[in-house]
Design a protein around this motif. Structure first.
Motif, PDB file in Angstrom:
ATOM      1  N   ALA A  73       0.833  -1.210   0.000  1.00 27.62           N
ATOM      2  CA  ALA A  73       0.000   0.000   0.000  1.00 27.62           C
ATOM      3  C   ALA A  73       0.860   1.248   0.000  1.00 27.62           C
ATOM      4  N   ASP A  74       1.952   1.225   0.764  1.00 28.02           N
ATOM      5  CA  ASP A  74       2.848   2.385   0.777  1.00 28.02           C
ATOM      6  C   ASP A  74       3.650   2.487  -0.519  1.00 28.02           C
ATOM      7  N   LYS A  75       4.127   1.375  -1.005  1.00 25.93           N
ATOM      8  CA  LYS A  75       4.961   1.388  -2.218  1.00 25.93           C
ATOM      9  C   LYS A  75       4.195   1.954  -3.405  1.00 25.93           C
ATOM     10  N   PHE A  76       2.926   1.596  -3.503  1.00 23.38           N
ATOM     11  CA  PHE A  76       2.118   2.038  -4.644  1.00 23.38           C
ATOM     12  C   PHE A  76       1.177   3.188  -4.297  1.00 23.38           C
ATOM     13  N   ASP A  77       1.366   3.757  -3.110  1.00 21.63           N
ATOM     14  CA  ASP A  77       0.608   4.942  -2.677  1.00 21.63           C
ATOM     15  C   ASP A  77      -0.900   4.715  -2.815  1.00 21.63           C
ATOM     16  N   LEU A  78      -1.358   3.622  -2.239  1.00 23.13           N
ATOM     17  CA  LEU A  78      -2.768   3.263  -2.344  1.00 23.13           C
ATOM     18  C   LEU A  78      -3.575   3.896  -1.212  1.00 23.13           C
ATOM     19  N   PRO A  79      -4.790   4.340  -1.492  1.00 24.03           N
ATOM     20  CA  PRO A  79      -5.601   5.010  -0.472  1.00 24.03           C
ATOM     21  C   PRO A  79      -6.124   4.066   0.607  1.00 24.03           C
ATOM     22  N   VAL A  80      -5.957   2.754   0.419  1.00 23.28           N
ATOM     23  CA  VAL A  80      -6.477   1.793   1.390  1.00 23.28           C
ATOM     24  C   VAL A  80      -5.635   1.727   2.670  1.00 23.28           C
ATOM     25  N   TYR A  81      -4.538   2.478   2.715  1.00 22.85           N
ATOM     26  CA  TYR A  81      -3.746   2.600   3.948  1.00 22.85           C
ATOM     27  C   TYR A  81      -3.539   4.086   4.196  1.00 22.85           C
ATOM     28  N   PRO A  82      -4.408   4.700   4.992  1.00 24.09           N
ATOM     29  CA  PRO A  82      -4.425   6.163   5.107  1.00 24.09           C
ATOM     30  C   PRO A  82      -3.091   6.738   5.567  1.00 24.09           C
ATOM     31  N   LYS A  83      -2.806   7.942   5.104  1.00 26.95           N
ATOM     32  CA  LYS A  83      -1.594   8.639   5.527  1.00 26.95           C
ATOM     33  C   LYS A  83      -1.791   9.361   6.867  1.00 26.95           C
ATOM     34  N   ASP A  84      -3.022   9.785   7.135  1.00 24.50           N
ATOM     35  CA  ASP A  84      -3.306  10.460   8.399  1.00 24.50           C
ATOM     36  C   ASP A  84      -2.911   9.568   9.577  1.00 24.50           C
ATOM     37  N   LEU A  85      -2.204  10.132  10.540  1.00 20.91           N
ATOM     38  CA  LEU A  85      -1.633   9.346  11.624  1.00 20.91           C
ATOM     39  C   LEU A  85      -2.690   8.582  12.415  1.00 20.91           C
ATOM     40  N   LYS A  86      -3.767   9.247  12.778  1.00 26.48           N
ATOM     41  CA  LYS A  86      -4.787   8.605  13.603  1.00 26.48           C
ATOM     42  C   LYS A  86      -5.592   7.578  12.803  1.00 26.48           C
ATOM     43  N   ARG A 155     -19.830   0.854   7.303  1.00 24.97           N
ATOM     44  CA  ARG A 155     -19.779   0.006   6.112  1.00 24.97           C
ATOM     45  C   ARG A 155     -18.547  -0.889   6.112  1.00 24.97           C
ATOM     46  N   TYR A 156     -17.417  -0.309   6.516  1.00 28.36           N
ATOM     47  CA  TYR A 156     -16.163  -1.056   6.583  1.00 28.36           C
ATOM     48  C   TYR A 156     -15.619  -0.979   8.008  1.00 28.36           C
ATOM     49  N   LEU A 157     -14.557  -1.673   8.271  1.00 27.27           N
ATOM     50  CA  LEU A 157     -14.032  -1.756   9.627  1.00 27.27           C
ATOM     51  C   LEU A 157     -13.612  -0.409  10.200  1.00 27.27           C
ATOM     52  N   CYS A 158     -13.121   0.468   9.346  1.00 28.32           N
ATOM     53  CA  CYS A 158     -12.602   1.748   9.830  1.00 28.32           C
ATOM     54  C   CYS A 158     -13.429   2.935   9.331  1.00 28.32           C
ATOM     55  N   GLY A 159     -14.643   2.684   8.890  1.00 28.48           N
ATOM     56  CA  GLY A 159     -15.500   3.783   8.445  1.00 28.48           C
ATOM     57  C   GLY A 159     -16.164   3.494   7.121  1.00 28.48           C
ATOM     58  N   ASP A 160     -16.305   4.539   6.310  1.00 26.26           N
ATOM     59  CA  ASP A 160     -17.014   4.416   5.040  1.00 26.26           C
ATOM     60  C   ASP A 160     -16.111   4.017   3.880  1.00 26.26           C
ATOM     61  N   GLN A 161     -14.790   3.978   4.111  1.00 22.57           N
ATOM     62  CA  GLN A 161     -13.849   3.647   3.050  1.00 22.57           C
ATOM     63  C   GLN A 161     -13.150   2.334   3.356  1.00 22.57           C
ATOM     64  N   ILE A 162     -12.993   1.520   2.334  1.00 20.03           N
ATOM     65  CA  ILE A 162     -12.293   0.254   2.488  1.00 20.03           C
ATOM     66  C   ILE A 162     -10.816   0.500   2.783  1.00 20.03           C
ATOM     67  N   THR A 163     -10.247  -0.347   3.640  1.00 20.64           N
ATOM     68  CA  THR A 163      -8.821  -0.270   3.956  1.00 20.64           C
ATOM     69  C   THR A 163      -8.219  -1.670   3.905  1.00 20.64           C
ATOM     70  N   ILE A 164      -6.908  -1.727   4.088  1.00 25.05           N
ATOM     71  CA  ILE A 164      -6.253  -3.034   4.114  1.00 25.05           C
ATOM     72  C   ILE A 164      -6.750  -3.880   5.279  1.00 25.05           C
ATOM     73  N   ALA A 165      -7.289  -3.261   6.317  1.00 24.33           N
ATOM     74  CA  ALA A 165      -7.862  -4.029   7.426  1.00 24.33           C
ATOM     75  C   ALA A 165      -9.032  -4.880   6.958  1.00 24.33           C
ATOM     76  N   ASP A 166      -9.806  -4.367   6.010  1.00 16.65           N
ATOM     77  CA  ASP A 166     -10.935  -5.137   5.480  1.00 16.65           C
ATOM     78  C   ASP A 166     -10.455  -6.331   4.665  1.00 16.65           C
ATOM     79  N   TYR A 167      -9.444  -6.131   3.829  1.00 18.47           N
ATOM     80  CA  TYR A 167      -8.890  -7.261   3.071  1.00 18.47           C
ATOM     81  C   TYR A 167      -8.397  -8.343   4.028  1.00 18.47           C
ATOM     82  N   PHE A 168      -7.697  -7.897   5.043  1.00 17.14           N
ATOM     83  CA  PHE A 168      -7.085  -8.828   5.986  1.00 17.14           C
ATOM     84  C   PHE A 168      -8.153  -9.560   6.798  1.00 17.14           C
ATOM     85  N   GLY A 169      -9.041  -8.803   7.417  1.00 15.54           N
ATOM     86  CA  GLY A 169     -10.020  -9.385   8.324  1.00 15.54           C
ATOM     87  C   GLY A 169     -11.003 -10.310   7.640  1.00 15.54           C
ATOM     88  N   VAL A 170     -11.490  -9.906   6.473  1.00 13.58           N
ATOM     89  CA  VAL A 170     -12.528 -10.722   5.836  1.00 13.58           C
ATOM     90  C   VAL A 170     -11.979 -12.059   5.349  1.00 13.58           C
TER      91      VAL A 170
END
Length: 224
Positions: A73-86, A155-170
């Protein structure tokens, strides 16, 4: 880049799902877990843990599904791993929860002892007690997933946007489908699972999993 994986592996599938959903160019190499290829010297030299997945990026090798998801996610700058610290910390939190709490009891304490001979306990009494304890603990984690992590509106584990947590958990959750679990008692979990199953890449990535589920169908599993 190359991903060493097995298509049924619970921890390979999250990485494969993210790669497919984002069209990343990653070569796949199957490590045949069913024949014990992961215990043979060529693969042990790649990963002494004898586990998949493993990502090779040039001379760099990375193990552990969660770490690989974050790296890609970091290497390809994907939005599924947010940059915001929190926001990123929240993603890390739920992924750690799946790894250290949920999967320990759900997978290794309840389902794997029923599926795989090398996870079976040495006597029938110990086996039955292990499965009963694992299931009891897993039901508690499922309730927490349903009521706390997801709740009625998320909708998703961390809110309204899908993240890598959803890929992992599901992909960890769907281990239960192999033994015929029905998640309807957990409506928020079921809703989230149905949402994830609508991903375009879901059928292809999970074809082998559902083939395996069909192959063991009818066995007397202790399920939901």
């Amino acid at each position: 880049m190359k991903l060493y994986m097995h298509p049924v592996s619970m921890t390979s599938r999250p990485v494969r799902l993210m790669i497919a959903e984002h069209g990343l160019e990653v070569e796949e190499q199957i490590v045949d877990l069913m024949t014990g290829e992961h215990y043979q010297p060529p693969f042990v030299a790649i990963n002494p843990n004898r586990l998949v997945p493993v990502l090779e990026d040039g001379a760099f090798r990375l193990t552990e599904s969660s770490a690989i998801l974050k790296y890609l996610a970091d290497k390809f700058d994907l939005p599924v791993y947010p940059k915001d610290l929190k926001q990123r910390a929240r993603v890390n939190e739920i992924m750690d929860w799946f790894n250290t709490n949920f999967y320990r009891d759900y997978g290794y304490g309840w389902i794997y002892p029923q599926l795989f001979p090398h996870h079976r306990r040495p006597s029938d009494d110990v086996q039955s007690a292990t499965i009963a304890w694992g299931k009891e603990r897993a039901l508690g984690w499922l309730e927490l997933l349903n009521d706390h992590w997801l709740g009625p509106t998320r909708r998703y584990l961390c809110g309204d946007q899908i993240t890598i947590a959803d890929y992992f958990g599901v992909c960890l959750l769907t281990l239960g489908e192999v033994i015929g679990c029905d998640f309807s008692a957990y409506p928020n979990v079921k809703r989230w699972l149905d949402t994830m199953k609508r991903l375009p890449s879901w059928p292809k990535i999970n074809e082998a999993l559902y083939g395996y589920a069909e192959a063991v169908k009818g066995q007397p599993f202790v399920r939901l």
